[in-house]
Design a protein around this motif. Structure first.
Motif, PDB file in Angstrom:
ATOM      1  N   LEU A 187       0.815  -1.204   0.000  1.00  0.00           N
ATOM      2  CA  LEU A 187       0.000   0.000   0.000  1.00  0.00           C
ATOM      3  C   LEU A 187       0.852   1.259   0.000  1.00  0.00           C
ATOM      4  O   LEU A 187       1.933   1.303   0.591  1.00  0.00           O
ATOM      5  N   SER A 188       0.345   2.295  -0.649  1.00  0.00           N
ATOM      6  CA  SER A 188       0.987   3.602  -0.592  1.00  0.00           C
ATOM      7  C   SER A 188       0.734   4.213   0.786  1.00  0.00           C
ATOM      8  O   SER A 188      -0.036   3.685   1.591  1.00  0.00           O
ATOM      9  N   LYS A 189       1.375   5.346   1.080  1.00  0.00           N
ATOM     10  CA  LYS A 189       1.187   5.994   2.378  1.00  0.00           C
ATOM     11  C   LYS A 189      -0.273   6.334   2.625  1.00  0.00           C
ATOM     12  O   LYS A 189      -0.814   6.114   3.706  1.00  0.00           O
ATOM     13  N   TRP A 190      -0.920   6.896   1.600  1.00  0.00           N
ATOM     14  CA  TRP A 190      -2.323   7.287   1.757  1.00  0.00           C
ATOM     15  C   TRP A 190      -3.204   6.071   2.036  1.00  0.00           C
ATOM     16  O   TRP A 190      -4.075   6.099   2.909  1.00  0.00           O
ATOM     17  N   LYS A 191      -2.949   4.980   1.314  1.00  0.00           N
ATOM     18  CA  LYS A 191      -3.771   3.791   1.500  1.00  0.00           C
ATOM     19  C   LYS A 191      -3.516   3.136   2.855  1.00  0.00           C
ATOM     20  O   LYS A 191      -4.419   2.514   3.437  1.00  0.00           O
ATOM     21  N   LYS A 192      -2.289   3.273   3.378  1.00  0.00           N
ATOM     22  CA  LYS A 192      -2.017   2.760   4.723  1.00  0.00           C
ATOM     23  C   LYS A 192      -2.859   3.509   5.754  1.00  0.00           C
ATOM     24  O   LYS A 192      -3.435   2.911   6.662  1.00  0.00           O
ATOM     25  N   ILE A 193      -2.923   4.834   5.595  1.00  0.00           N
ATOM     26  CA  ILE A 193      -3.726   5.644   6.505  1.00  0.00           C
ATOM     27  C   ILE A 193      -5.198   5.250   6.401  1.00  0.00           C
ATOM     28  O   ILE A 193      -5.912   5.143   7.398  1.00  0.00           O
ATOM     29  N   THR A 194      -5.646   5.021   5.161  1.00  0.00           N
ATOM     30  CA  THR A 194      -7.032   4.603   4.945  1.00  0.00           C
ATOM     31  C   THR A 194      -7.301   3.261   5.610  1.00  0.00           C
ATOM     32  O   THR A 194      -8.355   3.050   6.224  1.00  0.00           O
ATOM     33  N   LYS A 195      -6.336   2.352   5.513  1.00  0.00           N
ATOM     34  CA  LYS A 195      -6.500   1.035   6.139  1.00  0.00           C
ATOM     35  C   LYS A 195      -6.592   1.159   7.652  1.00  0.00           C
ATOM     36  O   LYS A 195      -7.429   0.513   8.283  1.00  0.00           O
TER      37      LYS A 195
END
Length: 215
Positions: free
Chosen positions: A115-123
């Motif tokens: 995951l990208s940084k943004w998607k990690k935060i979303t997760k």
């Protein structure tokens, strides 16, 4: 503290006989349900984020996303009309209506190294949402459990339906009890629930949470 409150607002509060009651400073135990909600959120935030190294912007993003989730939670029905499925939420007190959000793809089962940084935060946000939502629904069930045990669940009651397939965010699955099915031991164990779409679901009472109505 505001020393010069808005005059029209002050007059309205006075005309409605609205009285403010504040809990003592440093006394969260006086807060009851809302403090319990804050405690639950803190627990899951620490559990999910743990020792992750986040920038200030990333941390604030998680906090703000979860804030919208907490402020979207249904508190009580807005109407007793059978065909009205709207609920009162903290968002109504903030912006005058329920909160909305863009549904993000479900990332819960994807490894973080993909995951990208943004998607990690979303997760992270999705994980906290799922855990906190489960806590909130269980709390509602505990408060209304006596209703089922006394066999007086009312037709037309607005309920939240437990559904693991609901996307993370500010969406809640609501419905009205359209039929009560009594078992041989004369206890309510199954109900039919009418959805806003017109579809009817048959559910175990363990999977529905009655929203309280304050008379």
């Amino acid at each position: 503290m505001v020393s010069h409150p808005n005059e029209s607002l002050a007059n309205f509060l006075l005309s409605e006989n609205i009285e403010w009651k504040f809990i003592p400073p440093k006394s969260p135990n006086f807060g009851g349900l809302w403090e319990a909600g804050v405690k639950s959120f803190k627990h899951h935030l620490k559990r999910v984020v743990g020792n992750a190294h986040l920038t200030l912007e990333e941390f604030l993003t998680i906090i703000l996303e979860i804030e919208s989730v907490l402020n979207s939670r249904p508190l009580t029905p807005l109407s007793t009309e059978f065909d009205n499925f709207e609920t009162l939420s903290p968002g109504h007190f903030l912006i005058g209506r329920s909160l909305t959000s863009i549904v993000e793809p479900d990332l819960l089962n994807i490894s973080e190294n993909r995951l990208s940084k943004w998607k990690k935060i979303t997760k992270y946000s999705q994980q906290i949402w799922r855990l906190w939502k489960k806590d909130y629904l269980n709390t509602l069930q505990q408060r209304s459990k006596w209703m089922f045990s006394k066999n007086n669940v009312k037709l037309g009651a607005l309920v939240l339906i437990k559904d693991e397939n609901m996307p993370s965010g500010v969406k809640w699955l609501t419905g009205r009890i359209s039929e009560i099915i009594i078992s041989k031991d004369e206890k309510v164990r199954v109900v039919n629930v009418l959805l806003p779409t017109g579809k009817t679901l048959k559910r175990n009472v363990r999977d529905v949470c009655v929203l309280p109505i304050y008379d």
